[in-house]
Design an enzyme around this catalytic site. Structure first.
Site, short mmCIF file in Angstrom:
data_model
loop_
_atom_site.label_atom_id
_atom_site.label_comp_id
_atom_site.label_asym_id
_atom_site.label_seq_id
_atom_site.Cartn_x
_atom_site.Cartn_y
_atom_site.Cartn_z
N ASP A 190 52.45 44.43 -69.99
CA ASP A 190 53.40 43.48 -70.58
C ASP A 190 54.77 44.14 -70.44
OD1 ASP A 190 54.71 41.46 -71.86
OD2 ASP A 190 53.33 41.36 -73.56
C1 BGC Z 1 55.65 38.70 -73.35
C2 BGC Z 1 54.82 38.24 -72.18
C3 BGC Z 1 55.73 37.73 -71.09
C4 BGC Z 1 56.71 38.83 -70.71
C5 BGC Z 1 57.69 38.43 -69.63
C6 BGC Z 1 56.73 39.68 -72.95
O1 BGC Z 1 57.58 39.96 -74.01
O2 BGC Z 1 54.82 39.28 -74.32
O3 BGC Z 1 53.93 37.24 -72.58
O4 BGC Z 1 54.99 37.31 -69.99
O5 BGC Z 1 57.46 39.19 -71.86
O6 BGC Z 1 58.61 37.52 -70.12
#
Ligand code: BGC
Length: 813
Positions: free
Chosen positions: A232
């Site tokens: 993530d």
């Molecule tokens: C989120 C993800 C997301 C990523 C990119 C993160 O903060 O938890 O779900 O895909 O950011 O935006």
């Protein structure tokens, strides 16, 4: 691309090039290797629609990302219980990805709704892993049919937003496999996602990003996943350990800081080059598989909007109706509530879509030729303000109409990625309005928007309640068609609506922190808990009304089933009402005399059938052996205990009129540890207290006290908010807030956005100042900051590091 070519390219790459491939180039792209034929590929957020950032054309697009179809959120779609529908939505989003050269959509999320408080529940499907897993399978297959990859997220146990970047989810092994990993397992085995995204949090003490047991042991070795694991955004902890654990790609990238650590670790022989090569091979396979879908192909946005409307029609859940719905032609209808004109149709955070064709219920009603008047009722926006004038005006108008339709629910500030709710109420201004309208003496139908259940102390005042959840850009048309009965509501709840927050199974252990959150309720999540303790609930799992009615009959099931065999059961459903409609039929399994503690019943299969008035159809449900199994930690596997199991079939978890008992062949002499026995405390739960001493029989709680770090204890994982007891910590938090505030856009309202960013940056671990500063801050500087805050000197190194960062900033990075 075939393996030989990948091996050939791999041979040409230098150590530095290989390490650099293991992190992103920008927030959304992987790194190319010029001259060696390795392209860069583009990823973008989902799951509600495509969120491809395009800040250059912000003015033209009317938002920071390209315009795209905004579908109902996952929580909404889950009401359809229909993998064919999530497949259709996946296909459409896939086509929009193709139109924009996006190769991979960062979705779907299949985390389990452990508590209705989770701020991100709107992005997840269900409290039940079978349902969540099957819906994800449909969605992923839809994306794949367009040649677009997905990222199944957030792996794992990310069922709360509070301190998500540092907290440890303490989960016993059975709950882990039966509940929290199960939806991932189904999706991995049945849909073969191209990537999996590891979550921010720790799982049983180990960061998901460093967790070899999860990323390799379970995901690859047990489930056979052969794709790429990415982090993530900012979830990396120890990059070198991450490579060992099976984390192939760091996103977004740390300005090369972590790539250097990988190179150094290989030079120091702390990491083998073979381990790095394994990650690079997976990365190469991923980018080459993606490369084709980077070619833009036009798509049919009109058709996608129509699908967004249909998706909500098939997902909205009618929770109460004393006959006021459907609205009748010729009735004088009043729409009340700012949400009729400014609907809340999606959640806040990284999934926010710049909707192409949003239409409000009020605009749709007028366009479709329904005669409605409108009274705003409250001032609107995120402020929860009552306005005596608007309230009086709405009440007077209600008295002059036949039926009032009140649009109310949760506003942006109530739920969002990045934080959890603390209560289950809706804004008091909305409930005040309902009471006032009620006093006008005319029927009131309530239309609810929000990503998660709320308490309904006001339910008696409503003649009908239609839950739209977060309906996407087609919310206006779908709401009107459902209200006037052009479409028949057929959705059913994918989560229990409790009477009150204090009734929920995780009430005493959610969200806890600051170090860890313990999942003391073990497997008793959602209806598994309510049904076992026979608690009253507001609306049970699987519940939903229709404008027509259905009757169940003629269940037939075999008397016995052999080891590992699939069981087929048959029954009939008849549409006994006067309208066409669809019914979601459910089958639950109850184990009659288990040796191990078990929930009262578990969802085993479901099907949706469409029936014309008077029509009867036979439904066949197939139950795999797994439907009778439970996870046995000693075996590290699922086992079926031989015995009698009751199959229960009907329209909801609390209404299961058809029953049959089947003898299932399986293990006859299970050797279970005392803690797993049906005679253990978990075998006779009565309420949601789940004391620590019970939980510790299943899972040891961390030795470290569950309190904030203090001076002398700060480390790279300490959140900036904890560091802020010192003034350099406060300063760093302030800087992070400024930088974050400039780039994070989680909701449209700048005021609410600031609040969210303040909270998020307080929860940023110190390591993330390195990961998210694109190489401006290095680990030496972060460690110097920690030394200073811990009172161990370090000023000179800190000032040097910050000076170097400023210089780099001056040079443009
Ligand atoms: C989120 C993800 C997301 C990523 C990119 C993160 O903060 O938890 O779900 O895909 O950011 O935006």
């Amino acid at each position: 691309m075939d393996q030989q070519k990948i091996e050939a390219i791999l041979k040409t790459l230098t150590l530095e090039e290989k390490a650099s491939l293991c992190s992103g180039l920008t927030s959304w792209t992987t790194k190319p290797v010029e001259g060696k034929g390795v392209p860069s590929v583009f990823m973008a957020d989902g799951p509600t629609g495509l969120r491809k950032e395009d800040r250059e054309h912000e003015a033209e697009n009317g938002g920071p990302s390209v315009r795209a179809t905004c579908f109902p959120t996952e929580a909404t779609l889950a009401g359809s219980w229909d993998p064919q529908l999530t497949r259709a939505v996946g296909e459409a989003i896939g086509a929009e990805c193709r139109a924009h050269g996006v190769s991979t959509l960062l979705a779907p999320g299949v985390n389990i709704k452990r508590s209705p408080l989770c701020g991100r529940n709107f992005e997840y499907y269900a409290e039940d892993p079978l349902l969540a897993g099957k819906l994800a399978v449909g969605f992923i297959q839809g994306l794949r049919s367009q040649g677009v990859g997905c990222s199944l997220k957030h792996f794992a146990c990310n069922s709360e937003e509070t301190l998500r970047m540092s907290i440890s989810s303490e989960v016993d092994e059975r709950a882990l496999h039966e509940i929290y990993l199960r939806a991932f397992e189904i999706a991995v085995k049945e849909a073969r996602p191209s990537t999996v995204m590891c979550s921010y949090n720790r799982v049983n003490g180990v960061y998901a990003a460093d967790n070899r047991e999860l990323l390799t042991g379970v995901l690859r070795e047990k489930w056979g996943f052969d794709g790429l694991v990415m982090s993530d955004w900012g979830a990396v902890n120890d990059r070198v350990q991450g490579i060992r654990a099976g984390l192939d790609l760091e996103m977004p990238g740390s300005g090369g800081v972590n790539d250097e650590l990988i190179v150094q670790a290989i030079k120091d022989k702390a990491l083998s080059e073979e381990e790095l090569d394994t990650a690079v091979r997976r990365l190469l396979r991923f980018v080459f598989d993606c490369a084709e879908s980077c070619t833009p192909v036009p798509c049919d946005y009109e058709a996608h909007h129509a699908l967004a409307v249909r998706a909500l029609e098939e997902s909205a859940v009618l929770l109460k109706n004393n006959g006021v719905l459907p609205l009748k032609k010729g009735q004088k209808i009043l729409f009340v509530g700012d949400m009729a004109e400014h609907p809340r149709y999606q959640g806040g955070g990284s999934s926010i879509v710049n909707a192409r064709a949003l239409e409000s219920p009020l605009a749709a009603a007028r366009r479709l030729g329904y005669e409605v008047s409108f009274a705003r009722g409250w001032p609107g926006g995120d402020e929860d303000r009552q306005d005596a004038g608007l309230l009086r005006e709405a009440t007077a108008a209600a008295a002059a109409h036949d039926v009032t339709v009140l649009f109310l629910g949760l506003t942006d500030v109530y739920e969002c990625e990045g934080y959890d709710r603390t209560h289950l109420s809706i804004p008091p201004s909305h409930t005040a309005l309902l009471s006032a309208l009620r006093a006008a003496g005319k029927p009131v139908a309530v239309v609810f928007s929000g990503g998660s259940p709320v308490e309904l102390p006001w339910l008696d005042q409503a003649d009908a309640l239609l839950a739209l959840y977060l309906g996407g850009e087609g919310v206006g048309q779908a709401a009107c068609r459902l209200l006037w009965g052009e479409a028949d509501p057929c959705g059913k709840l994918a989560e229990t609506w409790p009477l009150s927050l204090s009734d929920t199974p995780a009430f005493h252990h959610y969200p806890m922190g600051p170090r860890y959150v313990s999942y003391n309720e073990s497997i008793f999540v959602g209806y598994r808990y309510y049904d076992t303790v026979k608690a009253q609930v507001r609306f049970p799992f699987g519940y939903g009304l229709s404008y027509t009615s259905f009757a169940y009959s003629d269940l037939s099931a075999p008397e016995s089933v052999g080891r590992g065999e699939e069981l087929a059961l048959r029954f009939s459903v008849t549409n006994t009402g006067g309208r066409a409609g669809a019914e979601i039929c459910q089958c639950y399994v109850h184990h009659e005399a288990p040796s191990a503690f078990k929930a009262e019943q578990e969802l085993a299969a479901f099907a949706k059938v469409f029936l014309r008035p008077g029509e009867t159809r036979q439904v066949v449900l197939k139950l795999p052996a797994r439907a009778f199994s439970f996870y046995l930690p000693a075996e590290q596997d699922f086992v079926v205990e031989q015995g009698r199991y009751e199959l229960r079939v009907g329209p909801s978890s609390r209404e299961l009129p058809l029953r049959a008992v089947v003898t299932v062949a399986g293990e006859t002499s299970l050797r279970l540890p005392a803690a797993q026995l049906a005679s253990s405390p978990y075998g006779s739960i009565r309420d949601n207290r789940f004391p620590d001493d019970w939980f510790e029989t299943l899972h040891p709680l961390p030795a470290r006290e569950n309190r904030p770090a203090q001076r002398g204890e700060f480390d790279r994982t300490t959140p900036l908010g904890e560091l802020a007891v010192t003034w350099p910590g406060r300063l760093m938090r302030r800087i992070a807030y400024r930088v974050g505030g400039a780039s994070i856009r989680f909701v449209r309202s700048p005021r609410v956005n600031r609040r969210i960013v303040r909270r998020m940056t307080s929860e940023f671990p110190v390591k993330n100042t390195v990961l998210m500063s694109d190489g401006l801050i290095d680990y030496e500087t972060a460690d110097a900051l920690l030394d200073v805050c811990n009172g161990r000197g370090g000023w000179k190194r800190l000032l040097c590091g910050l000076g170097a960062a400023l210089k780099k900033l001056g040079r443009g990075g």
